[in-house]
Design a protein around this motif. Sequence first.
Motif, PDB file in Angstrom:
ATOM      1  N   GLN A   1      -4.521   1.746   1.160  1.00  0.00           N
ATOM      2  CA  GLN A   1      -4.802   0.657   2.084  1.00  0.00           C
ATOM      3  C   GLN A   1      -6.300   0.379   2.175  1.00  0.00           C
ATOM      4  OE1 GLN A   1      -2.929   1.744   5.784  1.00  0.00           O
ATOM      5  NE2 GLN A   1      -0.827   1.397   5.015  1.00  0.00           N
ATOM      6  N   ARG A   2      -7.086   1.469   2.207  1.00  0.00           N
ATOM      7  CA  ARG A   2      -8.549   1.294   2.253  1.00  0.00           C
ATOM      8  C   ARG A   2      -9.049   0.578   1.012  1.00  0.00           C
ATOM      9  NH1 ARG A   2     -11.339   6.831   3.079  1.00  0.00           N
ATOM     10  NH2 ARG A   2     -13.152   5.426   3.013  1.00  0.00           N
ATOM     11  N   VAL A   3      -8.488   0.962  -0.162  1.00  0.00           N
ATOM     12  CA  VAL A   3      -8.908   0.309  -1.415  1.00  0.00           C
ATOM     13  C   VAL A   3      -8.544  -1.176  -1.384  1.00  0.00           C
ATOM     14  CG1 VAL A   3      -8.506   0.180  -3.899  1.00  0.00           C
ATOM     15  CG2 VAL A   3      -8.816   2.399  -2.785  1.00  0.00           C
ATOM     16  N   GLN A   4      -7.296  -1.458  -0.918  1.00  0.00           N
ATOM     17  CA  GLN A   4      -6.887  -2.861  -0.851  1.00  0.00           C
ATOM     18  C   GLN A   4      -7.768  -3.658   0.101  1.00  0.00           C
ATOM     19  OE1 GLN A   4      -2.733  -2.759   0.192  1.00  0.00           O
ATOM     20  NE2 GLN A   4      -2.083  -1.925  -1.816  1.00  0.00           N
TER      21      GLN A   4
ATOM     22  N   VAL B   1      -8.375   7.105  -9.086  1.00  0.00           N
ATOM     23  CA  VAL B   1      -7.007   6.740  -8.735  1.00  0.00           C
ATOM     24  C   VAL B   1      -6.440   7.797  -7.769  1.00  0.00           C
ATOM     25  CG1 VAL B   1      -4.686   6.278  -9.588  1.00  0.00           C
ATOM     26  CG2 VAL B   1      -6.693   5.644 -10.936  1.00  0.00           C
ATOM     27  N   VAL B   2      -5.920   7.386  -6.616  1.00  0.00           N
ATOM     28  CA  VAL B   2      -5.380   8.317  -5.619  1.00  0.00           C
ATOM     29  C   VAL B   2      -3.972   7.897  -5.251  1.00  0.00           C
ATOM     30  CG1 VAL B   2      -7.665   8.896  -4.691  1.00  0.00           C
ATOM     31  CG2 VAL B   2      -6.423   6.934  -3.782  1.00  0.00           C
ATOM     32  N   ASP B   3      -3.198   8.863  -4.723  1.00  0.00           N
ATOM     33  CA  ASP B   3      -1.831   8.576  -4.323  1.00  0.00           C
ATOM     34  C   ASP B   3      -1.685   8.461  -2.816  1.00  0.00           C
ATOM     35  OD1 ASP B   3      -1.000   8.643  -6.939  1.00  0.00           O
ATOM     36  OD2 ASP B   3      -0.633  10.817  -6.897  1.00  0.00           O
ATOM     37  N   ASP B   4      -2.778   8.714  -2.059  1.00  0.00           N
ATOM     38  CA  ASP B   4      -2.733   8.673  -0.606  1.00  0.00           C
ATOM     39  C   ASP B   4      -2.528   7.235  -0.155  1.00  0.00           C
ATOM     40  OD1 ASP B   4      -2.960   8.960   2.073  1.00  0.00           O
ATOM     41  OD2 ASP B   4      -4.967   9.859   2.042  1.00  0.00           O
TER      42      ASP B   4
END
Length: 412
Positions: free
Chosen positions: A45-48, A37-40
């Motif tokens: 956006q990359r994950v989405q 889990v990241v907050d960046d």
Amino acid sequence: MKNTSHPWWILTGLLRNLGILTAGVLLVVVHVACAGVVDDPAEDQRVQALEASVQALADENNALRAELATLRDENATLRERLDDQDARLQELEVVTASMETFLPLLEQWTKGKENKEGKEPQPEGTVLERTVRLAEEAGGEVYRLEHPARKDPAILALPLEHSNGTTPLIVSLHGFGGNSADHSRYFPLHEHVNSHGFALLLPNGIPNNEGSRFWNPTDECCDGGKSGEDDVAYLTELVARAREIKDFGPVYIFGYSNGGFMAHHLACKGLRDLRAVVAVAGTSYVADSSCAGALPVSVLHIHGTADNVILFSGDASEPEGDDKGAFYLGAQDMAARYSQLAGCEWPAEPQPYANLDLDQAAPGAETQAFRLQEGCAEGITVELWMGVGSSHAPAYGDAFMDALLAWLLSQQ
């Protein structure tokens, strides 16, 4: 060169694509799991984007699976069609083999019967003249038996060697629309008179309004029947007239189609010294009750299962304008009727004692022979020859004539 349009190449490509898609999905899932889990925002956006790609790949994978299932169904349907085509080709081969056997017989039958214009000429001579010619060509003595009630004399053919009181007499009856000459060409009993030592009587039925000769095989013949003629009396008198020429031994009746109906009727009515009856493609009317109390005689009933004129299983429909029920009996019913007269019982599921190759238009040994003797009156035999696939007019040859005479003349 490989045919990439073949269903198997399409299936292979789909399976290969499924494997690549599945591997891609696994890589994405592993990447997401390891990322945590990241907050960046950029990372979000990359994950989405990756999740959208995974969903797109999953959708494409499902679409490919559906396409694969469709191709599998189409392939199964194609296989079924190919199997059905193979079965039809095998049936065609059987029919072709049968026709190859039957066509030479047909050619021989019709050879020389067409004139220059391609029309079938009328046979030379009257029915009487043609019948006499056939009998004389076979050798032996030939007599004409006149009858005051009939226009056409009957023909009596005698063997060269006659034994008083023992030489048998065969009465041969043509079918509806036939006559003694054409009947003799189909069933050439006259050719065996000398070789087998029997006399042959060839009568003719009277013509109806359309000129077709026939027999009256019912008790109703003389009370408003087809012609008002009593054929039982006529044939009985003919046999008596034949005995005035020679003294015969046992009497046998052979009949085809309508003549077979008449043969069965004579078996029920009885004739002096009648020993056996053979009927081909002819049974007996259900309404004919004259068999009740008749003396037992040996009977051979010959019938094809593919007979579409006189059905092997009988006709349960009511005749036009008649309310007496079923029309005529089936082959098994005929065997049961004569068994009952002889004091024995025809089995519900008889087993053949032999398979005979008699019909040259049907493949293999098509005729199953059934016999009942056990428990019957002394000297009485009831037989049924069932021609599997045989029609109303089987392509009989020498084998049939030999088998017919062997059975008939053995009934002493």
